[in-house]
Design an enzyme around this catalytic site. Structure first.
Site, PDB file in Angstrom:
ATOM      1  N   TYR A  54       1.116  -1.396  -0.172  1.00  0.00           N
ATOM      2  CA  TYR A  54       0.083  -0.188   0.151  1.00  0.00           C
ATOM      3  C   TYR A  54       1.048   1.378  -0.117  1.00  0.00           C
ATOM      4  O   TYR A  54       2.148   1.261   0.692  1.00  0.00           O
ATOM      5  CB  TYR A  54      -0.877   0.038   1.278  1.00  0.00           C
ATOM      6  CG  TYR A  54      -2.056  -1.215   1.461  1.00  0.00           C
ATOM      7  CD1 TYR A  54      -2.481  -1.179  -0.455  1.00  0.00           C
ATOM      8  CD2 TYR A  54      -2.575  -1.336   1.969  1.00  0.00           C
ATOM      9  CE1 TYR A  54      -3.354  -2.451  -0.112  1.00  0.00           C
ATOM     10  CE2 TYR A  54      -4.083  -2.416   2.168  1.00  0.00           C
ATOM     11  CZ  TYR A  54      -4.460  -2.871   1.399  1.00  0.00           C
ATOM     12  OH  TYR A  54      -5.004  -3.901   0.846  1.00  0.00           O
ATOM     13  N   HIS A 129      -1.407 -11.899   0.195  1.00  0.00           N
ATOM     14  CA  HIS A 129      -2.547 -10.702  -0.772  1.00  0.00           C
ATOM     15  C   HIS A 129      -2.390 -11.722  -2.129  1.00  0.00           C
ATOM     16  O   HIS A 129      -3.839 -11.327  -2.306  1.00  0.00           O
ATOM     17  CB  HIS A 129      -1.536  -9.863  -1.023  1.00  0.00           C
ATOM     18  CG  HIS A 129      -2.274  -9.242  -0.966  1.00  0.00           C
ATOM     19  ND1 HIS A 129      -1.407  -7.336  -0.950  1.00  0.00           N
ATOM     20  CD2 HIS A 129      -3.791  -8.529  -1.336  1.00  0.00           C
ATOM     21  CE1 HIS A 129      -2.363  -6.449  -0.293  1.00  0.00           C
ATOM     22  NE2 HIS A 129      -3.693  -7.025  -1.459  1.00  0.00           N
ATOM     23  N   ARG A 130      -2.070 -12.368  -2.886  1.00  0.00           N
ATOM     24  CA  ARG A 130      -2.448 -12.736  -3.714  1.00  0.00           C
ATOM     25  C   ARG A 130      -2.521 -14.029  -4.438  1.00  0.00           C
ATOM     26  O   ARG A 130      -0.972 -14.655  -3.599  1.00  0.00           O
ATOM     27  CB  ARG A 130      -1.898 -11.962  -5.334  1.00  0.00           C
ATOM     28  CG  ARG A 130      -2.669 -10.805  -5.641  1.00  0.00           C
ATOM     29  CD  ARG A 130      -4.010 -10.728  -5.896  1.00  0.00           C
ATOM     30  NE  ARG A 130      -4.901  -9.111  -5.503  1.00  0.00           N
ATOM     31  CZ  ARG A 130      -5.862  -9.136  -6.593  1.00  0.00           C
ATOM     32  NH1 ARG A 130      -6.315  -9.526  -6.919  1.00  0.00           N
ATOM     33  NH2 ARG A 130      -6.350  -8.304  -6.650  1.00  0.00           N
ATOM     34  N   ASN A 160      -8.247 -12.899  -1.789  1.00  0.00           N
ATOM     35  CA  ASN A 160      -8.283 -13.111  -2.680  1.00  0.00           C
ATOM     36  C   ASN A 160      -7.480 -14.063  -3.123  1.00  0.00           C
ATOM     37  O   ASN A 160      -7.660 -15.076  -4.515  1.00  0.00           O
ATOM     38  CB  ASN A 160      -7.218 -12.355  -3.786  1.00  0.00           C
ATOM     39  CG  ASN A 160      -8.004 -10.374  -3.489  1.00  0.00           C
ATOM     40  OD1 ASN A 160      -8.725 -10.893  -3.672  1.00  0.00           O
ATOM     41  ND2 ASN A 160      -6.418 -10.343  -3.851  1.00  0.00           N
ATOM     42  N   GLN A 181      -9.769 -12.912   2.137  1.00  0.00           N
ATOM     43  CA  GLN A 181     -10.747 -11.497   1.597  1.00  0.00           C
ATOM     44  C   GLN A 181     -10.626 -11.136   0.505  1.00  0.00           C
ATOM     45  O   GLN A 181      -9.581 -11.255  -0.725  1.00  0.00           O
ATOM     46  CB  GLN A 181      -9.063 -10.150   2.419  1.00  0.00           C
ATOM     47  CG  GLN A 181      -9.616  -8.395   2.371  1.00  0.00           C
ATOM     48  CD  GLN A 181      -8.913  -8.043   2.633  1.00  0.00           C
ATOM     49  OE1 GLN A 181      -8.379  -6.440   2.143  1.00  0.00           O
ATOM     50  NE2 GLN A 181      -7.951  -7.714   4.746  1.00  0.00           N
ATOM     51  N   LEU A 213     -17.824  -0.447  -1.056  1.00  0.00           N
ATOM     52  CA  LEU A 213     -18.287   0.327  -1.920  1.00  0.00           C
ATOM     53  C   LEU A 213     -18.268   0.014  -3.630  1.00  0.00           C
ATOM     54  O   LEU A 213     -18.105   1.625  -3.443  1.00  0.00           O
ATOM     55  CB  LEU A 213     -18.434   1.666  -0.726  1.00  0.00           C
ATOM     56  CG  LEU A 213     -18.375   1.554   0.793  1.00  0.00           C
ATOM     57  CD1 LEU A 213     -18.411   2.784   0.619  1.00  0.00           C
ATOM     58  CD2 LEU A 213     -19.843   1.602   0.177  1.00  0.00           C
ATOM     59  N   THR A 261     -11.440   5.108   3.350  1.00  0.00           N
ATOM     60  CA  THR A 261     -11.550   6.559   3.380  1.00  0.00           C
ATOM     61  C   THR A 261     -11.009   7.442   4.289  1.00  0.00           C
ATOM     62  O   THR A 261     -10.110   7.072   5.021  1.00  0.00           O
ATOM     63  CB  THR A 261     -12.698   6.518   3.558  1.00  0.00           C
ATOM     64  OG1 THR A 261     -13.179   8.691   2.917  1.00  0.00           O
ATOM     65  CG2 THR A 261     -13.875   6.743   4.912  1.00  0.00           C
ATOM     66  N   ASN A 262      -9.563   8.977   3.499  1.00  0.00           N
ATOM     67  CA  ASN A 262      -9.477   9.634   4.626  1.00  0.00           C
ATOM     68  C   ASN A 262      -9.881  10.927   4.847  1.00  0.00           C
ATOM     69  O   ASN A 262      -9.219  11.539   5.348  1.00  0.00           O
ATOM     70  CB  ASN A 262      -8.241  10.389   3.365  1.00  0.00           C
ATOM     71  CG  ASN A 262      -6.933   8.959   3.307  1.00  0.00           C
ATOM     72  OD1 ASN A 262      -6.125   8.484   4.252  1.00  0.00           O
ATOM     73  ND2 ASN A 262      -6.666   8.876   1.547  1.00  0.00           N
TER      74      ASN A 262
END
Length: 296
Positions: A54, A129-130, A160, A181, A213, A261-262
């Site tokens: 990230y 992660h993948r 994933n 996740q 979302l 969200t920031n």
């Protein structure tokens, strides 16, 4: 806020705050990050979701800078992070091709770096992660087992993965994988019917939902989904985000949404989803709006 048990001693808050965009904020100061942490903790959102990649491998360090200013925060939260994606950025800027690495050496190095960047001595939940098409499941499984045994990682899972990927890795492990996740939202309904949710629900493994979302798409524009979201939101005194999140919370698989969200005002409203009442007909109204048609 309710907690969802993953193991006998690891539980996540019913809603998780995701750090995907932490490094994109105009203000990445420790004080501003602390404000986000506080806004979550005040609602009972105690779980914070990271990944080494990230922010081009910067987000963990940004979060860790706030943690270093007040180490007492650590015992008030659960930290999730992920590893195995390598792109040409940050400490991997010399890499020539994006790829996955589930080797022992890479996973061990990633965990050590995450511990240092996050300013912690333990990771509550580590996710692969993948899916890695070159994964040696015996090697990957063994290092995950060893990390749990060492105490550096308290629980392990994946992200994933499809059911067969999960079963392959789990077959080489002593430690149970506890969550997957995956992308789930009104804009990504496939997991409800392609077997992904059914697989984990059958085994009582609460899945985590990334992009609940729809990457923000559900919150903008107009369409059938937005119209139903607006109608329900207005009737219950919340916003679209709360209704879209409540849609996931209502599912018996115990989906854990990861919200990103920031915006501090939006962070403060994340728990509004818990106020929304979603009965069966309301759930199917939303589901059919997302499908764009009636169920068969």
């Amino acid at each position: 806020m309710e907690k969802i048990d993953l193991t006998s001693d690891v539980a996540l808050s019913r809603i998780v705050y995701g750090m995907w965009r932490l490094g994109d904020d105009a203000d990445t100061s420790p004080a501003h990050v602390r404000a986000k942490i506080d806004a979550c903790l005040e609602q009972g959102i105690t779980t914070f979701d990271h990944a080494d990649i990230y922010g081009g491998y910067t987000a963990e360090g940004i979060f860790g800078a706030a943690m270093r200013e007040d180490p007492s925060l650590r015992d008030q939260m659960e930290i999730v992070t992920k590893c195995d994606i390598i792109v040409s950025a940050g400490r991997h800027s010399h890499r020539k091709v994006k790829h996955y690495d589930t080797s022992r050496a890479h996973i061990e190095a990633s965990v050590e770096t995450s511990l240092r960047e996050l300013a912690t001595d333990r990771i509550d939940l580590l996710l692969i992660h993948r899916p890695d098409p070159l994964m040696d499941h015996h090697e990957t499984g063994a290092v995950l087992d060893d990390l749990v045994a060492s105490g550096k990682v308290r629980a392990v899972g994946v992200s994933n993965f499809r059911p067969r990927d999960w079963e392959l890795l789990q077959s080489a492990m002593k430690t149970p994988l506890v969550t997957n996740q995956i992308e789930i939202s009104l804009g990504c309904l496939a997991p409800f019917t392609n077997g992904d949710l059914a697989f984990h629900q059958r085994q009582s493994q609460p899945p985590m939902a990334w992009s609940p979302l729809g990457g923000g798409a559900l919150m903008t524009g107009e369409g059938p989904v937005q119209a139903v979201l607006d109608e329900i939101a207005q009737a219950q005194g919340v916003d679209r985000a709360a209704v879209a999140t409540a849609f996931l919370l209502a599912h018996p698989a115990r989906i854990i949404p990861v919200m990103g969200t920031n915006n501090l005002e939006r962070i403060a409203k994340l728990s509004d989803a818990l106020k929304v009442q979603i009965d069966r007909e309301t759930w199917f109204r939303l589901y059919e709006a997302g499908l764009g048609q009636e169920v068969p």
